[in-house]
Enzyme design. Structure first.
Site, PDB file in Angstrom:
ATOM      1  N   ALA A 147       0.830  -1.208   0.000  1.00 42.53           N
ATOM      2  CA  ALA A 147       0.000   0.000   0.000  1.00 42.53           C
ATOM      3  C   ALA A 147       0.861   1.254   0.000  1.00 42.53           C
ATOM      4  O   ALA A 147       0.606   2.205  -0.744  1.00 42.53           O
ATOM      5  CB  ALA A 147      -0.927  -0.008   1.215  1.00 42.53           C
ATOM      6  N   GLY A 148       1.897   1.281   0.840  1.00 45.29           N
ATOM      7  CA  GLY A 148       2.746   2.456   0.938  1.00 45.29           C
ATOM      8  C   GLY A 148       3.493   2.735  -0.352  1.00 45.29           C
ATOM      9  O   GLY A 148       3.579   3.882  -0.807  1.00 45.29           O
ATOM     10  N   ARG A 203     -13.442 -17.726   5.090  1.00 42.82           N
ATOM     11  CA  ARG A 203     -12.483 -18.127   6.118  1.00 42.82           C
ATOM     12  C   ARG A 203     -13.094 -18.248   7.507  1.00 42.82           C
ATOM     13  O   ARG A 203     -12.728 -19.136   8.269  1.00 42.82           O
ATOM     14  CB  ARG A 203     -11.318 -17.136   6.133  1.00 42.82           C
ATOM     15  CG  ARG A 203     -10.440 -17.270   4.908  1.00 42.82           C
ATOM     16  CD  ARG A 203      -9.366 -16.203   4.857  1.00 42.82           C
ATOM     17  NE  ARG A 203      -8.493 -16.423   3.709  1.00 42.82           N
ATOM     18  CZ  ARG A 203      -7.527 -15.593   3.354  1.00 42.82           C
ATOM     19  NH1 ARG A 203      -7.313 -14.478   4.027  1.00 42.82           N
ATOM     20  NH2 ARG A 203      -6.767 -15.872   2.312  1.00 42.82           N
ATOM     21  N   GLU A 205      -3.523  -2.713   5.394  1.00 41.27           N
ATOM     22  CA  GLU A 205      -4.135  -3.381   6.548  1.00 41.27           C
ATOM     23  C   GLU A 205      -4.295  -2.460   7.742  1.00 41.27           C
ATOM     24  O   GLU A 205      -5.173  -2.671   8.576  1.00 41.27           O
ATOM     25  CB  GLU A 205      -3.315  -4.610   6.958  1.00 41.27           C
ATOM     26  CG  GLU A 205      -4.024  -5.456   8.016  1.00 41.27           C
ATOM     27  CD  GLU A 205      -3.286  -6.729   8.387  1.00 41.27           C
ATOM     28  OE1 GLU A 205      -3.696  -7.375   9.375  1.00 41.27           O
ATOM     29  OE2 GLU A 205      -2.308  -7.079   7.702  1.00 41.27           O
ATOM     30  N   HIS A 237      -4.583 -14.017  11.313  1.00 39.81           N
ATOM     31  CA  HIS A 237      -4.030 -13.721   9.993  1.00 39.81           C
ATOM     32  C   HIS A 237      -4.197 -12.266   9.582  1.00 39.81           C
ATOM     33  O   HIS A 237      -3.318 -11.692   8.939  1.00 39.81           O
ATOM     34  CB  HIS A 237      -4.717 -14.622   8.963  1.00 39.81           C
ATOM     35  CG  HIS A 237      -4.228 -14.453   7.560  1.00 39.81           C
ATOM     36  ND1 HIS A 237      -2.899 -14.606   7.202  1.00 39.81           N
ATOM     37  CD2 HIS A 237      -4.886 -14.137   6.401  1.00 39.81           C
ATOM     38  CE1 HIS A 237      -2.761 -14.413   5.897  1.00 39.81           C
ATOM     39  NE2 HIS A 237      -3.949 -14.106   5.398  1.00 39.81           N
ATOM     40  N   ARG A 264     -12.816 -10.793   5.868  1.00 44.01           N
ATOM     41  CA  ARG A 264     -12.201 -10.539   4.562  1.00 44.01           C
ATOM     42  C   ARG A 264     -12.184 -11.804   3.729  1.00 44.01           C
ATOM     43  O   ARG A 264     -11.814 -12.869   4.212  1.00 44.01           O
ATOM     44  CB  ARG A 264     -10.768 -10.028   4.745  1.00 44.01           C
ATOM     45  CG  ARG A 264     -10.044  -9.843   3.420  1.00 44.01           C
ATOM     46  CD  ARG A 264      -8.664  -9.258   3.614  1.00 44.01           C
ATOM     47  NE  ARG A 264      -7.726 -10.160   4.260  1.00 44.01           N
ATOM     48  CZ  ARG A 264      -7.092 -11.162   3.663  1.00 44.01           C
ATOM     49  NH1 ARG A 264      -7.348 -11.451   2.384  1.00 44.01           N
ATOM     50  NH2 ARG A 264      -6.226 -11.902   4.319  1.00 44.01           N
ATOM     51  N   SER A 305      -7.099  -8.898   0.084  1.00 40.62           N
ATOM     52  CA  SER A 305      -6.190  -8.015   0.830  1.00 40.62           C
ATOM     53  C   SER A 305      -5.197  -7.332  -0.107  1.00 40.62           C
ATOM     54  O   SER A 305      -4.956  -6.127   0.003  1.00 40.62           O
ATOM     55  CB  SER A 305      -5.449  -8.788   1.919  1.00 40.62           C
ATOM     56  OG  SER A 305      -4.691  -9.846   1.369  1.00 40.62           O
ATOM     57  N   HIS A 342      -7.042 -17.343   9.970  1.00 41.13           N
ATOM     58  CA  HIS A 342      -6.886 -18.118   8.732  1.00 41.13           C
ATOM     59  C   HIS A 342      -6.984 -19.595   9.081  1.00 41.13           C
ATOM     60  O   HIS A 342      -6.348 -20.060  10.031  1.00 41.13           O
ATOM     61  CB  HIS A 342      -5.527 -17.829   8.086  1.00 41.13           C
ATOM     62  CG  HIS A 342      -5.454 -18.251   6.659  1.00 41.13           C
ATOM     63  ND1 HIS A 342      -5.445 -19.580   6.283  1.00 41.13           N
ATOM     64  CD2 HIS A 342      -5.386 -17.529   5.507  1.00 41.13           C
ATOM     65  CE1 HIS A 342      -5.377 -19.654   4.965  1.00 41.13           C
ATOM     66  NE2 HIS A 342      -5.341 -18.429   4.467  1.00 41.13           N
ATOM     67  N   GLN A 372      -9.443 -11.824  11.839  1.00 43.60           N
ATOM     68  CA  GLN A 372      -9.598 -13.015  11.001  1.00 43.60           C
ATOM     69  C   GLN A 372      -8.604 -14.100  11.391  1.00 43.60           C
ATOM     70  O   GLN A 372      -7.399 -13.845  11.494  1.00 43.60           O
ATOM     71  CB  GLN A 372      -9.393 -12.673   9.527  1.00 43.60           C
ATOM     72  CG  GLN A 372      -9.585 -13.886   8.615  1.00 43.60           C
ATOM     73  CD  GLN A 372      -9.609 -13.509   7.155  1.00 43.60           C
ATOM     74  OE1 GLN A 372      -8.563 -13.413   6.508  1.00 43.60           O
ATOM     75  NE2 GLN A 372     -10.794 -13.270   6.619  1.00 43.60           N
ATOM     76  N   THR A 407      -1.342 -21.228   2.093  1.00 43.60           N
ATOM     77  CA  THR A 407      -2.291 -20.419   1.343  1.00 43.60           C
ATOM     78  C   THR A 407      -3.618 -21.140   1.077  1.00 43.60           C
ATOM     79  O   THR A 407      -3.661 -22.365   0.895  1.00 43.60           O
ATOM     80  CB  THR A 407      -1.698 -19.979  -0.008  1.00 43.60           C
ATOM     81  OG1 THR A 407      -2.699 -19.283  -0.751  1.00 43.60           O
ATOM     82  CG2 THR A 407      -1.236 -21.170  -0.826  1.00 43.60           C
ATOM     83  N   GLU A 408      -4.668 -20.339   1.026  1.00 41.35           N
ATOM     84  CA  GLU A 408      -5.981 -20.833   0.629  1.00 41.35           C
ATOM     85  C   GLU A 408      -5.950 -21.365  -0.798  1.00 41.35           C
ATOM     86  O   GLU A 408      -6.805 -22.160  -1.207  1.00 41.35           O
ATOM     87  CB  GLU A 408      -6.979 -19.674   0.741  1.00 41.35           C
ATOM     88  CG  GLU A 408      -8.430 -20.064   0.735  1.00 41.35           C
ATOM     89  CD  GLU A 408      -9.291 -18.895   1.167  1.00 41.35           C
ATOM     90  OE1 GLU A 408     -10.409 -18.777   0.626  1.00 41.35           O
ATOM     91  OE2 GLU A 408      -8.871 -18.109   2.039  1.00 41.35           O
ATOM     92  N   PHE A 446     -10.861 -19.298  -5.051  1.00 40.74           N
ATOM     93  CA  PHE A 446     -10.549 -18.919  -3.680  1.00 40.74           C
ATOM     94  C   PHE A 446     -11.839 -18.919  -2.868  1.00 40.74           C
ATOM     95  O   PHE A 446     -12.937 -18.829  -3.410  1.00 40.74           O
ATOM     96  CB  PHE A 446      -9.896 -17.527  -3.653  1.00 40.74           C
ATOM     97  CG  PHE A 446      -8.494 -17.525  -3.103  1.00 40.74           C
ATOM     98  CD1 PHE A 446      -7.481 -18.197  -3.749  1.00 40.74           C
ATOM     99  CD2 PHE A 446      -8.193 -16.856  -1.929  1.00 40.74           C
ATOM    100  CE1 PHE A 446      -6.186 -18.200  -3.260  1.00 40.74           C
ATOM    101  CE2 PHE A 446      -6.903 -16.841  -1.433  1.00 40.74           C
ATOM    102  CZ  PHE A 446      -5.891 -17.518  -2.092  1.00 40.74           C
ATOM    103  N   LEU A 458       1.799 -19.652   7.401  1.00 43.31           N
ATOM    104  CA  LEU A 458       0.635 -19.709   6.523  1.00 43.31           C
ATOM    105  C   LEU A 458       0.763 -20.776   5.446  1.00 43.31           C
ATOM    106  O   LEU A 458       1.803 -20.930   4.814  1.00 43.31           O
ATOM    107  CB  LEU A 458       0.448 -18.340   5.853  1.00 43.31           C
ATOM    108  CG  LEU A 458      -0.686 -18.227   4.829  1.00 43.31           C
ATOM    109  CD1 LEU A 458      -2.039 -18.404   5.511  1.00 43.31           C
ATOM    110  CD2 LEU A 458      -0.621 -16.878   4.128  1.00 43.31           C
TER     111      LEU A 458
END
Length: 625
Positions: free
Chosen positions: A57-58, A327, A428, A394, A439, A444, A283, A281, A295-296, A158, A293
């Site tokens: 994001a930054g 989730r 986030e 998560h 979410r 995300s 996960h 959330q 992954t889904e 997903f 993690l």
């Protein structure tokens, strides 16, 4: 070890950027003397815009501003490509229709439904509508998406993603780079920021202590430079907070060690609210015993859950979506199986994720990182054995409240919404409320790209490069510096690591997947007690250069602030027991009153209207998969 690596990795870039400061537009000057600044000299920097945080994001906000000609400071406590965005695995959602007859309106419906109708539909409308454009922008920037044989971007299924407003089966919507999508994304964005190096200037290994406010407006931030122990004030008419989540408040989490909720704490200390912090959330697939993690995308490629009886138990909880339900539904189902005595292992406290029925060639091509992660942390070969998993913290859906343009908002005494001038947030750490109570996977990365982008666009529409920077009293940073001095010289009896571990255990015990009123109240009192114990904190390193003891103590202070918001909001949020038309649908706005662990609560209505007539609002309905 990680911080040492960050130090070494950041040095070449830091030296390069130090040289770049000698430019005609960048004003650097020593601050005037004041009572707090005699021992700690301050250097002032004036920019057109500031971005705090160099994750996805930054960086998207940073080069978006630089592209428009804004002289932008991007400030980060670690090297940009080590930001937690790099850990994202599965994909980023967009209705490209490369695999199915998809439509962004179906994506809109799934996101509203997934949020349990607690997301703002105008923000969700904007995110889903702009998703396709954002993905093709990334493609043009050089992001190495996995491809179909015909060259189009590969998309995988997903959780919670459907076609035809839930009637057409599972949608293949997540644009993926194998199972390392975040890694590919962050390096792509980093390359773009270097393209605009004349305007986009990094300040790496700068630990931001606080925002600087003047007459209700944000005018910049105060930072401690870790590699030489100096202090710096950054001034600008617009500041974007993109400092990441606060997953480290919990003991078992997929979040990196730097995810300590710093941005949330900076805003909270300015007597501004955080929104919907109760929505944490879990996960479904954190590796048992490690929290790393899985992954889904594993389930998107055909993986499924088994209990100790060998049953595919998700068929009972989500008959249609099964293992690809959202989730929160899957995490609750797993917990219920364990509570029913159907857990796996000697302690019957986890379940199995099976993928060894999938063609090993597919696993090696689309899930190479998972093979390595499972081998290292679970000691299993995924082509032959199931992976032991359990729900793990998560993502925090709540954060700094914003509207769909990224502008930070608060509510006044009458409950009316007000914008905080000069302050934006994305990623986030923000809460544009596109996720509501839950979410959807692969939303995300889309969130951070869309709202990092919109922050840059909105600033460019309302400001001009070269605008006169704000004039602020030197005393604006005195309180922050006094706090720093106190912590640096703290000589109590409680080591930082001990108090941090106690906080994490408390949150894990009292604010887990299933919550109960009495337990939450006990947790609320316990967190308040830990806030009091922080006054007895002990620091052993008094230096100013690479003082990781002090860094972790400052992070703990921020974590405590986040914990107060989270558990206060959880205790305040009552379970819905009424029909859907009476569903209690409000945003919780929590204000931390002081350092004693107390908070007050206000409310903001959920936005049930869309931006225009191109898509109709989705009315609340029973949420089933």
């Amino acid at each position: 070890m990680n911080r040492l690596f960050a130090k070494r990795a950041a040095q070449p870039l830091s030296r390069m950027l130090l040289c770049s400061r000698v430019t005609s537009w960048l004003q650097v000057c020593p601050a005037r003397n004041s009572s707090c600044q005699e021992e700690y000299a301050l250097t002032d920097h004036k920019f057109d815009a500031i971005v705090i945080g160099a994750g996805g994001a930054g960086m998207r906000a940073g080069f978006g501003l630089a592209e428009k000609g804004f002289k932008t400071a991007v400030i980060s406590k670690l090297f940009p490509t080590r930001s937690h965005t790099v850990a994202a695995q599965g994909g980023v959602n967009a209705a490209l229709a490369n695999m199915d007859k998809d439509d962004w309106k179906f994506h809109f419906y799934d996101t509203v439904k997934g949020s349990d109708w607690l997301g703002d539909q105008n923000a969700i409308h904007y995110m889903c509508r702009e998703a396709e454009k954002a993905i093709y922008e990334l493609d043009m920037y050089g992001m190495p998406f996995s491809r179909r044989p015909d060259g189009r971007i590969y998309q995988r299924p997903f959780g919670g993603q459907t076609l035809d407003y839930g009637k057409g089966g599972v949608a293949r919507r997540a644009c993926a780079c194998a199972d390392r999508t975040g890694h590919a994304l962050i390096h792509t964005l980093y390359g773009q920021t270097l393209k605009y190096a004349d305007c986009c200037h990094y300040f790496v290994d700068y630990f931001v202590l606080d925002l600087i406010m003047s007459r209700g407006s944000c005018v910049g931030c105060l930072a401690w430079k870790l590699d030489d122990g100096t202090f710096h004030r950054f001034w600008a008419n617009n500041t974007v907070v993109a400092a990441g989540g606060c997953g480290r408040v919990y003991f078992s989490t997929t979040a990196g060690h730097t995810c300590t909720g710093d941005g949330n704490a900076w805003v909270s200390r300015q007597e501004l609210p955080l929104m919907d912090m109760e929505f944490v959330q879990f996960h479904p697939t954190g590796i048992y015993g490690a929290g790393c993690l899985i992954t889904e995308g594993v389930r998107g490629e055909g993986g499924f859950f088994l209990n100790s009886k060998g049953e595919r138990f998700m068929e009972r909880y989500a008959p249609q979506a099964k293992d690809l339900a959202s989730r929160d539904v899957v995490a609750r189902a797993m917990t219920m199986e364990v509570l029913a005595g159907n857990g796996c292992g000697p302690l019957q406290d986890h379940v199995h994720l099976q993928l060894h029925h999938i063609d090993p060639k597919v696993i090696r091509e689309r899930l190479p990182g998972i093979m390595v992660t499972a081998r290292i942390f679970a000691k299993v070969d995924v082509t032959k054995e199931p992976v032991p998993v359990l729900p793990t913290v998560h993502y925090i859906m709540g954060g700094i409240p914003t509207n769909y343009k990224g502008r930070v908002i608060t509510v006044d005494e009458n409950g009316c919404e007000q914008e905080v001038k000069g302050l934006y947030s994305c990623g986030e750490t923000s809460c544009a409320s596109v996720h509501g109570a839950n979410r959807l996977g692969a939303n995300s990365l889309l969130d951070l790209i869309i709202f990092g982008r919109v922050c840059a666009h909105d600033i460019a529409e309302n400001s001009c490069p070269g605008d006169k920077p704000p004039e602020v009293d030197d005393r604006a940073t005195e309180k922050s510096m006094e706090n720093f001095k106190w912590l640096r010289n703290a000589n109590g009896d409680t080591p930082t690591a001990c108090l941090r571990a106690e906080l994490q255990r408390t949150m894990t015990k009292h604010a887990a997947v299933f919550r109960e009123g009495k337990l939450l109240k006990k947790g609320l009192l316990k967190v308040a007690e830990l806030c009091q114990q922080f006054k007895d904190i002990k620091i052993t390193d008094r230096t100013l250069v690479w003082n990781t003891d002090l860094v972790e103590t400052l992070e703990l202070q921020n974590m405590l602030a986040n914990a107060v918001h989270i558990i206060t909001a959880m205790e305040n949020r009552k379970e819905k027991k009424k029909p859907i038309d009476e569903h209690w649908r409000k945003h919780t706005m929590t204000y931390v009153l002081d350092n004693a662990g107390c908070a007050s609560v206000k409310y903001r209505p959920v936005v049930d209207t869309t931006l225009d007539d191109s898509v109709a609002p989705i009315p609340p309905a029973p949420r089933t998969y």
